[in-house]
Enzyme design. Structure first.
Site, PDB file in Angstrom:
ATOM      1  N   HIS A 107       0.848  -1.186   0.000  1.00 49.84           N
ATOM      2  CA  HIS A 107       0.000   0.000   0.000  1.00 49.84           C
ATOM      3  C   HIS A 107       0.887   1.242   0.000  1.00 49.84           C
ATOM      4  CE1 HIS A 107       0.494  -0.695   4.463  1.00 49.84           C
ATOM      5  NE2 HIS A 107       0.774   0.587   4.379  1.00 49.84           N
TER       6      HIS A 107
HETATM    7  P1  TYD Z   1      -1.727  -3.924   7.619  1.00 47.77           P
HETATM    8  O1  TYD Z   1      -1.868  -2.518   7.120  1.00 47.77           O
HETATM    9  O2  TYD Z   1      -2.328  -5.005   6.777  1.00 47.77           O
HETATM   10  O3  TYD Z   1      -0.197  -4.253   7.887  1.00 47.77           O
HETATM   11  P2  TYD Z   1       1.035  -4.324   6.836  1.00 47.77           P
HETATM   12  O4  TYD Z   1       1.098  -3.013   6.120  1.00 47.77           O
HETATM   13  O5  TYD Z   1       2.231  -4.588   7.681  1.00 47.77           O
HETATM   14  O6  TYD Z   1       0.779  -5.450   5.879  1.00 47.77           O
HETATM   15  O7  TYD Z   1      -2.350  -3.976   9.079  1.00 47.77           O
HETATM   16  C1  TYD Z   1      -2.725  -5.184   9.685  1.00 47.77           C
HETATM   17  C2  TYD Z   1      -3.910  -4.923  10.615  1.00 47.77           C
HETATM   18  O8  TYD Z   1      -3.525  -4.074  11.705  1.00 47.77           O
HETATM   19  C3  TYD Z   1      -5.057  -4.244   9.911  1.00 47.77           C
HETATM   20  O9  TYD Z   1      -6.253  -4.852  10.383  1.00 47.77           O
HETATM   21  C4  TYD Z   1      -5.007  -2.815  10.389  1.00 47.77           C
HETATM   22  C5  TYD Z   1      -4.390  -2.946  11.770  1.00 47.77           C
HETATM   23  N1  TYD Z   1      -3.583  -1.783  12.173  1.00 47.77           N
HETATM   24  C6  TYD Z   1      -4.001  -1.015  13.251  1.00 47.77           C
HETATM   25  O10 TYD Z   1      -5.044  -1.252  13.889  1.00 47.77           O
HETATM   26  N2  TYD Z   1      -3.231   0.045  13.648  1.00 47.77           N
HETATM   27  C7  TYD Z   1      -2.068   0.362  13.000  1.00 47.77           C
HETATM   28  O11 TYD Z   1      -1.383   1.331  13.401  1.00 47.77           O
HETATM   29  C8  TYD Z   1      -1.665  -0.438  11.859  1.00 47.77           C
HETATM   30  C9  TYD Z   1      -0.403  -0.121  11.115  1.00 47.77           C
HETATM   31  C10 TYD Z   1      -2.464  -1.496  11.493  1.00 47.77           C
END
Ligand code: TYD
Length: 136
Positions: free
Chosen positions: A53
């Site tokens: 992303h």
């Molecule tokens: P995600 O964005 O998929 O992680 P990555 O970019 O490492 O692949 O996030 C995983 C889950 O965690 C998603 O359900 C959103 C949640 N999340 C939060 O609640 N707070 C945060 O600060 C972050 C970064 C993610």
């Protein structure tokens, strides 16, 4: 040649090692070029890549506290791969930069410093949507 958007993205920080262990100080305005609103940690990683992303406004610095991993940064024009490890190298993930994290070592622990709270509306989770957004 690397574009402006992808240059200066590898940051360094001090790793203070003595006979008791390792201490890593991270300070706003020094290692982190923005006000820190949120910190999150990623650990117990398997080999599945993460990220995929970009953010509209949020800027982040990814610090590897243990082990190592690779980070792909993509400004929509050029891609660059970085390796971060616990030897004092971090990556600035600026706004409007598509990023992917991969090749995690088994002991990898990441700390991510972010310029804002978690806002799902700030995410561009689809690559085509990202390309359209940065052309605006
Ligand atoms: P995600 O964005 O998929 O992680 P990555 O970019 O490492 O692949 O996030 C995983 C889950 O965690 C998603 O359900 C959103 C949640 N999340 C939060 O609640 N707070 C945060 O600060 C972050 C970064 C993610």
């Amino acid at each position: 040649m690397t574009s402006n958007l992808l240059s200066n993205k590898l940051l360094t920080y001090k790793v203070i090692r003595d006979n008791r262990g390792v201490l890593i100080p991270i300070e706003e305005g020094k290692q982190i070029p923005f006000s820190i609103k949120r910190v999150y940690f990623i650990k117990d990683l398997n080999q599945e890549p993460r990220g995929f992303h970009a953010h509209k406004k949020i800027r982040q610095v990814l610090v590897c506290l243990a082990g190592s991993c690779k980070v792909l940064l993509d400004d929509g024009n050029e891609k660059q791969n970085f390796e971060v490890s616990d030897n004092g190298t971090a990556v600035l993930i600026d706004k409007e930069i598509w990023h992917e994290m991969y090749d995690f070592s088994s002991n990898c622990i990441l700390a991510v410093f972010a310029s804002d709270l978690y806002l799902e509306g700030d995410y561009l989770r689809n690559y085509e949507e990202f390309k359209r957004y940065i052309k605006k």
